[in-house]
Write an enzyme that holds these catalytic residues in place. Sequence first.
Site, PDB file in Angstrom:
ATOM      1  CE  LYS A 188      -2.827   0.803   3.672  1.00  0.00           C
ATOM      2  NZ  LYS A 188      -2.497   2.096   4.320  1.00  0.00           N
TER       3      LYS A 188
ATOM      4  NE  ARG B  15      -5.646   8.077  10.948  1.00  0.00           N
ATOM      5  CZ  ARG B  15      -5.061   7.308  10.021  1.00  0.00           C
ATOM      6  NH1 ARG B  15      -5.772   6.838   9.016  1.00  0.00           N
ATOM      7  NH2 ARG B  15      -3.787   7.018  10.109  1.00  0.00           N
TER       8      ARG B  15
ATOM      9  CG  ASP C 254       0.360   0.015   9.409  1.00  0.00           C
ATOM     10  OD1 ASP C 254       0.059   0.833  10.287  1.00  0.00           O
ATOM     11  OD2 ASP C 254       0.675   0.336   8.252  1.00  0.00           O
TER      12      ASP C 254
ATOM     13  NE  ARG D 174      -5.387   0.094  12.893  1.00  0.00           N
ATOM     14  CZ  ARG D 174      -4.705   0.294  11.767  1.00  0.00           C
ATOM     15  NH1 ARG D 174      -3.385   0.328  11.793  1.00  0.00           N
ATOM     16  NH2 ARG D 174      -5.328   0.443  10.616  1.00  0.00           N
TER      17      ARG D 174
HETATM   18  O1  S3P Z   1       3.886   6.267   5.006  1.00  0.00           O
HETATM   19  C1  S3P Z   1       3.118   5.303   4.937  1.00  0.00           C
HETATM   20  O2  S3P Z   1       2.830   4.750   3.847  1.00  0.00           O
HETATM   21  C2  S3P Z   1       2.542   4.767   6.190  1.00  0.00           C
HETATM   22  C3  S3P Z   1       3.094   5.109   7.392  1.00  0.00           C
HETATM   23  C4  S3P Z   1       2.586   4.644   8.694  1.00  0.00           C
HETATM   24  O3  S3P Z   1       1.929   5.720   9.342  1.00  0.00           O
HETATM   25  P1  S3P Z   1       2.718   6.810  10.222  1.00  0.00           P
HETATM   26  O4  S3P Z   1       3.634   7.542   9.365  1.00  0.00           O
HETATM   27  O5  S3P Z   1       1.622   7.695  10.766  1.00  0.00           O
HETATM   28  O6  S3P Z   1       3.401   6.047  11.310  1.00  0.00           O
HETATM   29  C5  S3P Z   1       1.620   3.485   8.550  1.00  0.00           C
HETATM   30  O7  S3P Z   1       0.915   3.296   9.751  1.00  0.00           O
HETATM   31  C6  S3P Z   1       0.659   3.694   7.411  1.00  0.00           C
HETATM   32  O8  S3P Z   1      -0.166   2.554   7.258  1.00  0.00           O
HETATM   33  C7  S3P Z   1       1.376   3.875   6.101  1.00  0.00           C
HETATM   34  C1  PEP Z   2      -2.701   3.327   9.348  1.00  0.00           C
HETATM   35  C2  PEP Z   2      -2.883   2.853   8.131  1.00  0.00           C
HETATM   36  O1  PEP Z   2      -3.017   3.599   6.982  1.00  0.00           O
HETATM   37  P1  PEP Z   2      -3.253   5.168   6.785  1.00  0.00           P
HETATM   38  O2  PEP Z   2      -2.553   5.914   7.888  1.00  0.00           O
HETATM   39  O3  PEP Z   2      -2.708   5.467   5.428  1.00  0.00           O
HETATM   40  O4  PEP Z   2      -4.746   5.386   6.826  1.00  0.00           O
HETATM   41  C3  PEP Z   2      -2.904   1.385   7.911  1.00  0.00           C
HETATM   42  O5  PEP Z   2      -2.934   0.994   6.738  1.00  0.00           O
HETATM   43  O6  PEP Z   2      -2.895   0.579   8.863  1.00  0.00           O
END
Ligand code: S3P
Ligand code: PEP
Length: 449
Positions: free
Chosen positions: A39, A141, A336, A367
């Site tokens: 992702k 958020r 995650d 979570r």
């Molecule tokens: O940069 C990214 O693609 C992501 C960073 C993470 O968040 P944080 O940067 O808030 O830790 C992760 O939890 C999210 O699912 C994807």
């Molecule tokens: C926190 C997540 O994604 P985002 O912050 O992009 O919504 C996730 O995929 O678990």
Amino acid sequence: MSASVITVETQEDLSDKLIIQQPSVGLSLQGRIRVPGDKSISHRALMLGALAQGETEIQGLLLGEDPRSTASCFQALGAEISELNTELVRVKGIGLGNLQEPVDVLNAGNSGTTLRLMLGILASHSGRFFTVTGDGSLRSRPMSRVVKPLLQMGAQIWGRKGNSLAPLAIQGQALKPTHYLSPIASAQVKSCILLAGLMTEGQTIVTEPALSRDHSERMLRAFGANLTIEPETNSVIVTGPAQLYGQKVIVPGDISSAAFWLVAGAIVPGSELVVENVGVNPTRTGILEALALMGADIQLENQREVAGEPVADLRVRSSRLKSCTIAGDIIPRLIDEIPILAVAAVFAEGTTIIRDAEELRVKESDRITVMAQQLNKMGAQVTELPDGMEITGGTPLAGTDVDSYTDHRIAMSLAIAALVSKGITTIHRAEAAAISYPNFTATLQQVCS
Ligand SMILES: O=C(O)C1=C[C@@H](OP(=O)(O)O)[C@@H](O)[C@H](O)C1
Ligand SMILES: C=C(OP(=O)(O)O)C(=O)O
């Protein structure tokens, strides 16, 4: 072994109930599977492709709801993106600085990554006005973590609650470089600032307290940005103004999605699964280290590098798990995966402690609270900590009604717990899985048959 019964019922409100019935004869999971594209890498490929000159080709894009949100935002900003599919997506970039002012609000849906990374891009597009929003979860958020450094660079951003919540309005500006000392290890914060730095004259520097995922750094370099990394201080420097050039991106399987099968294979007795083509970037492999500490039997096979990212096939065999403590710098490298790690801990001997993970409270759901409540409903012994959980394993689980709280990672974690729970588990609002893993239920059926 067959016999597990997995059904999905769609409700009148279009939410799905995923019903998992534990078979009376022993279930074991077998097979070779693939998980959808990463992702984080999918978002970045679409964004950099849109900002580059020339064409970007993306193979293996995740077709989840989150990257779809990114694609529709950047289409509204003027990029031409071909129909989304896993084979080949073509992005006709419009070049840095050339985004159009959209005629409507940009909607990032459920995706924190879309909104936070896009803010850095929009804030630095001078002379244009943008409005951005998201779904109910995203609008709650915190955005101040990216708004604050952008304001420090001279950005003009307005929003609810002291500019901290979406919807947000952005008047694009020529920004000034900054050195931002981030109080949290967050790839979204780091990436937002680096993207803002692309169009900013001079050196924009981000320093974070621990290393977060580095997909932006790898991809920005591949697209031609001038980037310096200082590993001893967890700092990244981008020198602007940059020019980006379209590239070929091959997206590996998402280790965050593979984690569900790694834990399922470890806790369902007699299982052996191979998850092929998984990204094993060291900034993402905290889950492998945590499961190894717990005594899981996971082997990396066929290790290789594909388009600048390390990839491997992961073989898991079931084993007896034991408790462990997860805290400190490993947390950003498995953030995650904590919901599914909590499921592993429920089936491990002893008390597992997870700390320094307060970030989990501001994800798609809280979570910590949601996992503790839902697992406890099934008979687990989980105590919430302000920044994590204390999980005493070994109590057998029994199926009941549980709820994803519309959080994809919770929906899938509860489905894996249900495989080892007596009787019938009904997971409400299970359609949330499609945010990051559209064919999760089909793969669940495949490994159970
Ligand atoms: O940069 C990214 O693609 C992501 C960073 C993470 O968040 P944080 O940067 O808030 O830790 C992760 O939890 C999210 O699912 C994807
Ligand atoms: C926190 C997540 O994604 P985002 O912050 O992009 O919504 C996730 O995929 O678990």
